[in-house]
Design a protein around this motif. Structure first.
Motif, PDB file in Angstrom:
ATOM      1  N   LYS A  65       0.828  -1.206   0.000  1.00  0.00           N
ATOM      2  CA  LYS A  65       0.000   0.000   0.000  1.00  0.00           C
ATOM      3  C   LYS A  65       0.862   1.256   0.000  1.00  0.00           C
ATOM      4  O   LYS A  65       1.838   1.357   0.752  1.00  0.00           O
ATOM      5  CB  LYS A  65      -0.924   0.007   1.218  1.00  0.00           C
ATOM      6  CG  LYS A  65      -2.202  -0.774   1.014  1.00  0.00           C
ATOM      7  CD  LYS A  65      -3.137  -0.631   2.203  1.00  0.00           C
ATOM      8  CE  LYS A  65      -4.425  -1.397   1.968  1.00  0.00           C
ATOM      9  NZ  LYS A  65      -5.329  -1.328   3.133  1.00  0.00           N
ATOM     10  N   GLY A  66       0.488   2.188  -0.863  1.00  0.00           N
ATOM     11  CA  GLY A  66       1.236   3.430  -0.970  1.00  0.00           C
ATOM     12  C   GLY A  66       2.443   3.355  -1.880  1.00  0.00           C
ATOM     13  O   GLY A  66       3.046   4.383  -2.203  1.00  0.00           O
ATOM     14  N   ARG A  67       2.804   2.145  -2.319  1.00  0.00           N
ATOM     15  CA  ARG A  67       3.981   1.980  -3.176  1.00  0.00           C
ATOM     16  C   ARG A  67       3.626   1.465  -4.569  1.00  0.00           C
ATOM     17  O   ARG A  67       4.283   1.827  -5.544  1.00  0.00           O
ATOM     18  CB  ARG A  67       4.975   1.003  -2.535  1.00  0.00           C
ATOM     19  CG  ARG A  67       5.478   1.449  -1.176  1.00  0.00           C
ATOM     20  CD  ARG A  67       6.618   0.561  -0.679  1.00  0.00           C
ATOM     21  NE  ARG A  67       6.193  -0.820  -0.484  1.00  0.00           N
ATOM     22  CZ  ARG A  67       6.783  -1.873  -1.061  1.00  0.00           C
ATOM     23  NH1 ARG A  67       7.792  -1.698  -1.897  1.00  0.00           N
ATOM     24  NH2 ARG A  67       6.349  -3.099  -0.811  1.00  0.00           N
ATOM     25  N   PHE A  68       2.618   0.603  -4.648  1.00  0.00           N
ATOM     26  CA  PHE A  68       2.242  -0.013  -5.922  1.00  0.00           C
ATOM     27  C   PHE A  68       0.885   0.519  -6.363  1.00  0.00           C
ATOM     28  O   PHE A  68       0.021   0.821  -5.539  1.00  0.00           O
ATOM     29  CB  PHE A  68       2.130  -1.531  -5.783  1.00  0.00           C
ATOM     30  CG  PHE A  68       3.424  -2.259  -5.538  1.00  0.00           C
ATOM     31  CD1 PHE A  68       4.612  -1.599  -5.260  1.00  0.00           C
ATOM     32  CD2 PHE A  68       3.451  -3.649  -5.583  1.00  0.00           C
ATOM     33  CE1 PHE A  68       5.784  -2.277  -5.041  1.00  0.00           C
ATOM     34  CE2 PHE A  68       4.619  -4.356  -5.366  1.00  0.00           C
ATOM     35  CZ  PHE A  68       5.788  -3.666  -5.087  1.00  0.00           C
ATOM     36  N   THR A  69       0.688   0.575  -7.687  1.00  0.00           N
ATOM     37  CA  THR A  69      -0.593   0.997  -8.254  1.00  0.00           C
ATOM     38  C   THR A  69      -0.972   0.068  -9.393  1.00  0.00           C
ATOM     39  O   THR A  69      -0.172  -0.134 -10.319  1.00  0.00           O
ATOM     40  CB  THR A  69      -0.528   2.437  -8.776  1.00  0.00           C
ATOM     41  OG1 THR A  69      -0.109   3.310  -7.718  1.00  0.00           O
ATOM     42  CG2 THR A  69      -1.885   2.877  -9.283  1.00  0.00           C
ATOM     43  N   ILE A  70      -2.187  -0.455  -9.330  1.00  0.00           N
ATOM     44  CA  ILE A  70      -2.700  -1.322 -10.388  1.00  0.00           C
ATOM     45  C   ILE A  70      -3.590  -0.507 -11.316  1.00  0.00           C
ATOM     46  O   ILE A  70      -4.267   0.419 -10.891  1.00  0.00           O
ATOM     47  CB  ILE A  70      -3.491  -2.504  -9.780  1.00  0.00           C
ATOM     48  CG1 ILE A  70      -3.850  -3.541 -10.847  1.00  0.00           C
ATOM     49  CG2 ILE A  70      -4.734  -2.023  -9.046  1.00  0.00           C
ATOM     50  CD1 ILE A  70      -4.456  -4.831 -10.271  1.00  0.00           C
ATOM     51  N   SER A  71      -3.564  -0.857 -12.604  1.00  0.00           N
ATOM     52  CA  SER A  71      -4.418  -0.163 -13.561  1.00  0.00           C
ATOM     53  C   SER A  71      -4.682  -1.068 -14.761  1.00  0.00           C
ATOM     54  O   SER A  71      -3.982  -2.064 -14.969  1.00  0.00           O
ATOM     55  CB  SER A  71      -3.776   1.147 -14.017  1.00  0.00           C
ATOM     56  OG  SER A  71      -2.547   0.908 -14.675  1.00  0.00           O
ATOM     57  N   LYS A  72      -5.715  -0.717 -15.502  1.00  0.00           N
ATOM     58  CA  LYS A  72      -6.058  -1.446 -16.728  1.00  0.00           C
ATOM     59  C   LYS A  72      -6.197  -0.438 -17.862  1.00  0.00           C
ATOM     60  O   LYS A  72      -6.552   0.724 -17.635  1.00  0.00           O
ATOM     61  CB  LYS A  72      -7.395  -2.169 -16.607  1.00  0.00           C
ATOM     62  CG  LYS A  72      -7.492  -3.270 -15.592  1.00  0.00           C
ATOM     63  CD  LYS A  72      -8.950  -3.774 -15.608  1.00  0.00           C
ATOM     64  CE  LYS A  72      -9.253  -4.743 -14.519  1.00  0.00           C
ATOM     65  NZ  LYS A  72     -10.690  -5.118 -14.504  1.00  0.00           N
ATOM     66  N   ASP A  73      -5.979  -0.891 -19.065  1.00  0.00           N
ATOM     67  CA  ASP A  73      -6.244  -0.085 -20.255  1.00  0.00           C
ATOM     68  C   ASP A  73      -7.026  -0.969 -21.223  1.00  0.00           C
ATOM     69  O   ASP A  73      -6.451  -1.842 -21.873  1.00  0.00           O
ATOM     70  CB  ASP A  73      -4.939   0.397 -20.886  1.00  0.00           C
ATOM     71  CG  ASP A  73      -5.153   1.381 -22.021  1.00  0.00           C
ATOM     72  OD1 ASP A  73      -6.187   1.271 -22.726  1.00  0.00           O
ATOM     73  OD2 ASP A  73      -4.299   2.254 -22.217  1.00  0.00           O
TER      74      ASP A  73
END
Length: 131
Positions: A65-73
């Motif tokens: 938490k606070g370090r990684f970010t998930i995303s989709k395109d």
């Protein structure tokens, strides 16, 4: 045929960043539960790092938490994991996974981990963080 292919792993020093990518064939990424997992030593279960369900809800393991970010395109049919402030304990084989039923995004999997028979998986990409 569903196909997931990870890329972007590598070796970095502590404090560095990597961006993992998961190229998807066979379904629209926006409508499906997708997640990043990593292998855990001496256990069959893979621990969930982050998930993003079909409604856009994100979850993160406490240790990222606070370090990684998930995303989709959806247009690129891809999922990503931006990894910042990497630590040596982040070293692992990271997997991309998808599950139209939603189980891989559930609280159950957050607590218990997932096995390869749950959903569809890529082969993994290695992340190595040196101190």
């Amino acid at each position: 045929e569903v196909q997931l292919v990870e890329s972007g792993g590598g070796s970095v020093q502590a404090g560095g960043s990597l961006r993992l990518s998961c190229a998807v064939n066979g379904f629209a990424v926006g409508a499906v539960c997708m997640a990043w997992f990593r292998r855990t030593p001496h256990k069959e279960e893979r621990e969930r790092v982050a998930s993003l369900d079909g409604n856009g809800s994100e979850t993160y393991a406490e240790f990222v938490k606070g370090r990684f970010t998930i995303s989709k395109d959806n247009a690129k049919s891809a999922m990503y994991l931006q990894m910042n402030e990497l630590k040596p304990e982040d070293t692992s084989l990271y997997y991309c996974a998808a599950d139209p039923r939603g189980l891989l995004c559930s609280e159950y999997v957050r607590r218990r981990g997932a096995t390869p028979d749950m959903g569809d998986w890529g082969r993994g990409t290695q992340v190595t963080v040196s101190s």
